[in-house]
Design a protein around this motif. Structure first.
Motif, PDB file in Angstrom:
ATOM      1  N   TYR A  37      -3.547   6.563   9.646  1.00  0.00           N
ATOM      2  CA  TYR A  37      -2.902   5.285   9.358  1.00  0.00           C
ATOM      3  C   TYR A  37      -2.046   5.340   8.091  1.00  0.00           C
ATOM      4  O   TYR A  37      -1.652   4.310   7.546  1.00  0.00           O
ATOM      5  N   GLY A  38      -1.803   6.558   7.591  1.00  0.00           N
ATOM      6  CA  GLY A  38      -0.915   6.717   6.450  1.00  0.00           C
ATOM      7  C   GLY A  38      -1.598   6.696   5.098  1.00  0.00           C
ATOM      8  O   GLY A  38      -0.937   6.838   4.079  1.00  0.00           O
ATOM      9  N   LEU A  39      -2.898   6.493   5.048  1.00  0.00           N
ATOM     10  CA  LEU A  39      -3.629   6.483   3.780  1.00  0.00           C
ATOM     11  C   LEU A  39      -4.314   7.843   3.624  1.00  0.00           C
ATOM     12  O   LEU A  39      -5.379   8.089   4.182  1.00  0.00           O
ATOM     13  N   THR A  40      -3.683   8.735   2.908  1.00  0.00           N
ATOM     14  CA  THR A  40      -4.201  10.094   2.769  1.00  0.00           C
ATOM     15  C   THR A  40      -4.953  10.228   1.452  1.00  0.00           C
ATOM     16  O   THR A  40      -4.373  10.128   0.376  1.00  0.00           O
ATOM     17  N   LEU A  41      -6.240  10.437   1.566  1.00  0.00           N
ATOM     18  CA  LEU A  41      -7.103  10.676   0.411  1.00  0.00           C
ATOM     19  C   LEU A  41      -7.698  12.067   0.539  1.00  0.00           C
ATOM     20  O   LEU A  41      -8.083  12.486   1.632  1.00  0.00           O
ATOM     21  N   PHE A  42      -7.787  12.783  -0.557  1.00  0.00           N
ATOM     22  CA  PHE A  42      -8.354  14.136  -0.564  1.00  0.00           C
ATOM     23  C   PHE A  42      -7.672  15.038   0.463  1.00  0.00           C
ATOM     24  O   PHE A  42      -8.310  15.849   1.124  1.00  0.00           O
ATOM     25  N   GLY A  43      -6.394  14.869   0.656  1.00  0.00           N
ATOM     26  CA  GLY A  43      -5.647  15.694   1.588  1.00  0.00           C
ATOM     27  C   GLY A  43      -5.958  15.392   3.045  1.00  0.00           C
ATOM     28  O   GLY A  43      -5.735  16.208   3.920  1.00  0.00           O
ATOM     29  N   GLY A  44      -6.504  14.242   3.335  1.00  0.00           N
ATOM     30  CA  GLY A  44      -6.811  13.862   4.710  1.00  0.00           C
ATOM     31  C   GLY A  44      -8.184  14.302   5.173  1.00  0.00           C
ATOM     32  O   GLY A  44      -8.558  14.080   6.319  1.00  0.00           O
TER      33      GLY A  44
END
Length: 184
Positions: A37-44
């Motif tokens: 959904y476009g919210l990339t945390l910790f590289g996905g």
């Protein structure tokens, strides 16, 4: 009793492994979904979580085998053994335990021979030596071996109890329980 403390510690280790595995896999799944959904945390996602959860699963399984052996929970041929009485039941228990002891020795020797190879192999993501995975064979072979060896010694010295024989035959679930089918 020291053995109760040891088994309780092993059970807590298993719970810790399971909690860590679930946490890592769930967190990784959530992070990957968020990255869709476009919210990339910790590289996905957390790269180490998949490999580490596999390593923990190996340890969970192998330590679980020791715990189950201590509770007499492994598969057996209770239908046959339940029909045996006296010395025949003791002979069946002794034979079974000797076979299990041989398997423990084979597992230990195999792990020992593979240890130098796996000490130098490195897991690709975590960087852990693979002996941390394959070394679980040491814990399992020694743990189950000690449990079974104790029972063999009790059989040879005539100190095996009737309750242990009944448990071996599947007539009671554990040494503190009532016979199967018993209703209070």
């Amino acid at each position: 009793m020291p053995s109760r403390l040891i088994f309780r510690t092993l059970e807590m280790f298993m719970v810790t492994c399971l909690i860590a595995m679930v946490t890592m896999v769930f967190t990784n799944a959530v992070l990957r979904k968020l990255s869709d959904y476009g919210l990339t945390l910790f590289g996905g996602g957390i790269t180490v979580s998949e490999e580490l959860s596999r390593i923990l699963f190996v340890w969970l399984t192998f330590v679980g085998a020791v715990v189950v052996a201590g509770q007499w929970g492994h598969l057996g041929v209770e239908t046959l053994v339940g029909k045996l009485r006296g010395r025949a039941r003791i002979a069946a228990m002794f034979t079974s335990d000797i076979l299990v002891l041989i398997c423990c020795v084979v597992l230990f020797i195999g792990t020992w021979r593979q240890a130098p190879i796996h000490a130098d192999n490195i897991a690709p993501v975590t960087g852990l030596p693979m002996i941390w995975v394959y070394g679980a064979g040491f814990v399992t072979s020694v743990g189950i071996g000690v449990i079974v060896l104790g029972r063999v010694i009790r059989v040879l010295t005539g100190r095996i109890t009737e309750e242990e024989l009944r448990q071996f035959a599947g007539e009671i679930d554990d040494l503190n329980a009532q016979p199967k089918g018993h209703v209070e």
